[in-house]
Design an enzyme around this catalytic site. Structure first.
Site, PDB file in Angstrom:
ATOM      1  N   TYR A  40      -6.392  -1.545  -9.460  1.00  0.00           N
ATOM      2  CA  TYR A  40      -5.956  -0.488  -9.812  1.00  0.00           C
ATOM      3  C   TYR A  40      -6.921   0.377 -10.824  1.00  0.00           C
ATOM      4  O   TYR A  40      -7.707  -0.076 -11.471  1.00  0.00           O
ATOM      5  CB  TYR A  40      -4.646  -0.422 -10.425  1.00  0.00           C
ATOM      6  CG  TYR A  40      -3.432  -0.930  -9.602  1.00  0.00           C
ATOM      7  CD1 TYR A  40      -2.986  -0.140  -8.377  1.00  0.00           C
ATOM      8  CD2 TYR A  40      -2.968  -2.187  -9.610  1.00  0.00           C
ATOM      9  CE1 TYR A  40      -2.094  -0.397  -7.676  1.00  0.00           C
ATOM     10  CE2 TYR A  40      -1.791  -2.451  -8.724  1.00  0.00           C
ATOM     11  CZ  TYR A  40      -1.352  -1.762  -7.880  1.00  0.00           C
ATOM     12  OH  TYR A  40      -0.533  -2.167  -7.023  1.00  0.00           O
ATOM     13  N   LYS A  44      -7.019   2.530  -0.693  1.00  0.00           N
ATOM     14  CA  LYS A  44      -5.705   2.323  -0.138  1.00  0.00           C
ATOM     15  C   LYS A  44      -4.691   3.252  -0.791  1.00  0.00           C
ATOM     16  O   LYS A  44      -4.758   3.642  -2.128  1.00  0.00           O
ATOM     17  CB  LYS A  44      -5.428   0.901  -0.660  1.00  0.00           C
ATOM     18  CG  LYS A  44      -3.749   0.586  -0.029  1.00  0.00           C
ATOM     19  CD  LYS A  44      -3.785  -1.163  -0.118  1.00  0.00           C
ATOM     20  CE  LYS A  44      -2.294  -1.378   0.002  1.00  0.00           C
ATOM     21  NZ  LYS A  44      -1.485  -1.111  -1.325  1.00  0.00           N
ATOM     22  N   SER A  75      -4.012  -9.133  -4.972  1.00  0.00           N
ATOM     23  CA  SER A  75      -3.627  -8.173  -6.011  1.00  0.00           C
ATOM     24  C   SER A  75      -4.313  -8.319  -7.157  1.00  0.00           C
ATOM     25  O   SER A  75      -4.285  -9.687  -7.545  1.00  0.00           O
ATOM     26  CB  SER A  75      -2.188  -7.926  -6.045  1.00  0.00           C
ATOM     27  OG  SER A  75      -1.666  -7.158  -7.149  1.00  0.00           O
ATOM     28  N   THR A  99      -6.443   0.726  -4.990  1.00  0.00           N
ATOM     29  CA  THR A  99      -5.238   1.333  -4.602  1.00  0.00           C
ATOM     30  C   THR A  99      -4.909   2.512  -5.616  1.00  0.00           C
ATOM     31  O   THR A  99      -4.869   2.131  -6.820  1.00  0.00           O
ATOM     32  CB  THR A  99      -3.935   0.442  -4.853  1.00  0.00           C
ATOM     33  OG1 THR A  99      -4.302  -0.922  -4.016  1.00  0.00           O
ATOM     34  CG2 THR A  99      -2.424   0.750  -4.280  1.00  0.00           C
ATOM     35  N   HIS A 101       2.345   2.715  -0.182  1.00  0.00           N
ATOM     36  CA  HIS A 101       2.854   1.780  -0.990  1.00  0.00           C
ATOM     37  C   HIS A 101       4.196   1.055  -0.417  1.00  0.00           C
ATOM     38  O   HIS A 101       4.800   0.580  -1.399  1.00  0.00           O
ATOM     39  CB  HIS A 101       2.936   2.189  -2.387  1.00  0.00           C
ATOM     40  CG  HIS A 101       2.288   1.146  -3.463  1.00  0.00           C
ATOM     41  ND1 HIS A 101       1.178   1.254  -3.899  1.00  0.00           N
ATOM     42  CD2 HIS A 101       2.965  -0.070  -3.952  1.00  0.00           C
ATOM     43  CE1 HIS A 101       1.020   0.128  -4.771  1.00  0.00           C
ATOM     44  NE2 HIS A 101       1.829  -0.573  -5.022  1.00  0.00           N
TER      45      HIS A 101
HETATM   46  C1  FMN Z   1       6.714  -6.766  -3.732  1.00  0.00           C
HETATM   47  C2  FMN Z   1       5.410  -5.843  -3.531  1.00  0.00           C
HETATM   48  C3  FMN Z   1       4.336  -5.899  -4.404  1.00  0.00           C
HETATM   49  C4  FMN Z   1       3.212  -5.054  -4.241  1.00  0.00           C
HETATM   50  N1  FMN Z   1       2.035  -5.082  -4.917  1.00  0.00           N
HETATM   51  C5  FMN Z   1       1.077  -4.446  -4.808  1.00  0.00           C
HETATM   52  C6  FMN Z   1       0.038  -4.611  -5.450  1.00  0.00           C
HETATM   53  O1  FMN Z   1      -0.179  -5.121  -6.534  1.00  0.00           O
HETATM   54  N2  FMN Z   1      -1.009  -3.954  -5.156  1.00  0.00           N
HETATM   55  C7  FMN Z   1      -1.015  -3.001  -3.997  1.00  0.00           C
HETATM   56  O2  FMN Z   1      -2.292  -2.365  -3.775  1.00  0.00           O
HETATM   57  N3  FMN Z   1      -0.097  -2.819  -3.236  1.00  0.00           N
HETATM   58  C8  FMN Z   1       1.032  -3.527  -3.560  1.00  0.00           C
HETATM   59  N4  FMN Z   1       2.120  -3.532  -2.947  1.00  0.00           N
HETATM   60  C9  FMN Z   1       2.250  -2.667  -1.550  1.00  0.00           C
HETATM   61  C10 FMN Z   1       1.529  -3.357  -0.574  1.00  0.00           C
HETATM   62  O3  FMN Z   1       0.047  -3.946  -0.594  1.00  0.00           O
HETATM   63  C11 FMN Z   1       1.578  -2.580   1.112  1.00  0.00           C
HETATM   64  O4  FMN Z   1       1.093  -1.467   0.660  1.00  0.00           O
HETATM   65  C12 FMN Z   1       3.155  -2.449   1.300  1.00  0.00           C
HETATM   66  O5  FMN Z   1       3.919  -3.847   1.169  1.00  0.00           O
HETATM   67  C13 FMN Z   1       3.123  -2.240   2.922  1.00  0.00           C
HETATM   68  O6  FMN Z   1       4.484  -2.177   3.380  1.00  0.00           O
HETATM   69  P1  FMN Z   1       5.406  -3.378   4.126  1.00  0.00           P
HETATM   70  O7  FMN Z   1       5.723  -4.023   3.044  1.00  0.00           O
HETATM   71  O8  FMN Z   1       6.406  -2.291   4.651  1.00  0.00           O
HETATM   72  O9  FMN Z   1       4.285  -3.873   5.011  1.00  0.00           O
HETATM   73  C14 FMN Z   1       3.270  -4.306  -3.106  1.00  0.00           C
HETATM   74  C15 FMN Z   1       4.347  -4.343  -2.405  1.00  0.00           C
HETATM   75  C16 FMN Z   1       5.527  -4.874  -2.610  1.00  0.00           C
HETATM   76  C17 FMN Z   1       6.385  -5.186  -1.312  1.00  0.00           C
END
Ligand code: FMN
Length: 405
Positions: free
Chosen positions: A131, A255, A109, A157, A279
């Protein structure tokens, strides 16, 4: 009875994470916006799909390996980029070491707590996530830096729309760590001496800055500073996506796609891959489960670009189901974050081993010798399960996933 350091399920990793982490840190990992319908739906939908196993003719050896955007992976699971890593003092570096030891690609990230250069040394098979934030000049600088560090693909994303309400009460996240903040958080942190001890041993404090968004010669912004920049940036058009793709010049993964019309526009904009994603249920609550949407997106564009999925993957069987419905690979978020909280690098490796083992069992039981043989015929799909968002009346078929070499 002494507890085995090894855990057998992601559910157990989550239990351990809950026990080890201060309440607000654990809360930030679980997240899920508003009523949490989407985060639950992502997981529940996997359980609605059944397997149709074969009984004889199993293969003694199975090949789980594949490529994603031309990068080989030992099995079709990628580390999804996540921005909250106060879970462990080594944060993204521990995750990168685990990914490298298990031969899977890591997405980092732009809101990570460790610099891309350091993480890329631990896992050269790194995709950098951005982003749409800041000026075009700033974005070019960030892409140049990630490219120079060795990032092999860009993940962009675009599904975040700053939805903040959470019925369960969002955890407080401090902007910086000064004495006042430490005193304020003491009641949450002191009952979790193990977490404190890990930080004390590492000689670090939880890092609340965002080093990958530092301007050249400048300081790393705080999380909220970076978030403010992002909120103030005019949202992108498809022309902007095309511009980003051309500026990056290499493999490009979009994404956050849920609609067939968006998937087609993404192809027109020249993306090399997309992830069907909501997300992880953190943004617009009541967006349907990604596994329901996957078949329509894969059928619409899966012969032109690689289609991935993320959201709700907790078992190797979930990976097999996503592949059977047209995904080339899946990304995981919370599963590895819980592993990281439960046991640092070894905890993430443990989670990856669970997913690999579960996927291997599914491939064996379904009578295949390779993940590439999985298809809809391996599944029991309840009537009305697949959903098509954004037009395109697409049946559940067996799409031929595209490969980028
Ligand atoms: C705590 C947390 C922080 C996240 N931060 C980002 C991020 O910085 N960039 C991003 O593209 N997605 C982010 N996501 C989304 C994840 O990349 C991913 O899409 C998502 O966690 C998938 O679902 P799952 O947690 O059920 O596997 C984040 C998710 C969580 C839980």
């Amino acid at each position: 009875m002494p507890r085995n350091a090894w855990f057998e399920t992601v559910a157990e990793a989550r239990r351990r994470a809950r026990k080890r982490l201060p309440g607000p840190v654990y809360g930030a990992l679980v997240a899920g916006s508003e009523r949490g319908r989407t985060i639950d739906a992502n997981q529940d939908a996997f359980a609605e799909l059944g397997f149709a196993p074969r009984v004889v003719g199993h293969h003694a050896e199975r090949d789980l390996s594949t490529t994603v955007l031309g990068v080989p992976t030992a099995f079709p699971v990628l580390i999804s980029p996540t921005g909250v890593q106060a879970v462990d003092p080594d944060g993204e570096v521990a995750v990168a070491r685990a990914a490298a030891s298990r031969g899977v690609v890591m997405g980092l990230s732009s809101f990570a707590s460790r610099p891309v250069e350091e993480v890329a040394k631990a896992q050269p098979d790194l995709f950098f996530q951005l982003y749409w934030s800041g000026t075009r000049q700033v974005m070019v600088e960030r892409m140049d830096r990630a490219r120079a560090a060795g990032a092999k693909a860009l993940i962009v994303t675009l599904d975040w729309s700053f939805s903040h309400g959470r019925d369960w009460g969002s955890p407080a996240i401090p902007d910086r760590l000064d004495l006042r903040t430490m005193l304020r958080f003491a009641p949450d942190v002191l009952p979790r001496p193990g977490w404190l001890w890990r930080y004390a041993r590492s000689g670090r404090l939880p890092d609340l800055t965002v080093p990958n968004l530092r301007t050249p010669g400048g300081e790393a912004p705080t999380f909220f500073g970076a978030y403010g920049e992002w909120m103030q940036t005019t949202p992108p058009t498809w022309e902007d996506v095309k511009w980003l793709r051309e500026e990056w010049g290499g493999p490009f993964l979009l994404k956050g796609v849920t609609r067939v019309d968006d998937a087609k526009r993404a192809v027109d904009a020249g993306v090399s891959a997309l992830s069907v994603s909501n997300h992880g249920g953190n943004n617009l609550d009541t967006t349907p489960a990604t596994i329901r949407i996957l078949p329509s997106v894969a059928a619409a564009v899966g012969d032109q670009i690689e289609v991935l999925l993320d959201g709700g993957v907790r078992r190797g069987g979930d990976v097999a189901k996503a592949l059977a419905l047209g995904a080339r690979a899946v990304l995981i978020g919370r599963a590895y974050l819980w592993g990281l909280a439960a046991g640092g690098q070894a905890g993430v490796e443990n989670v990856l081993d669970i997913l690999r083992g579960g996927l291997d069992s599914a491939v064996l039981g379904l009578g295949h010798s390779s993940v590439h043989e999985l298809g809809p015929d391996d599944l029991v799909i309840p009537p009305g399960f697949p959903l098509t968002l954004g037009g395109g009346d697409v049946p559940v078929g067996h799409p031929t996933p595209a490969t980028t070499t």
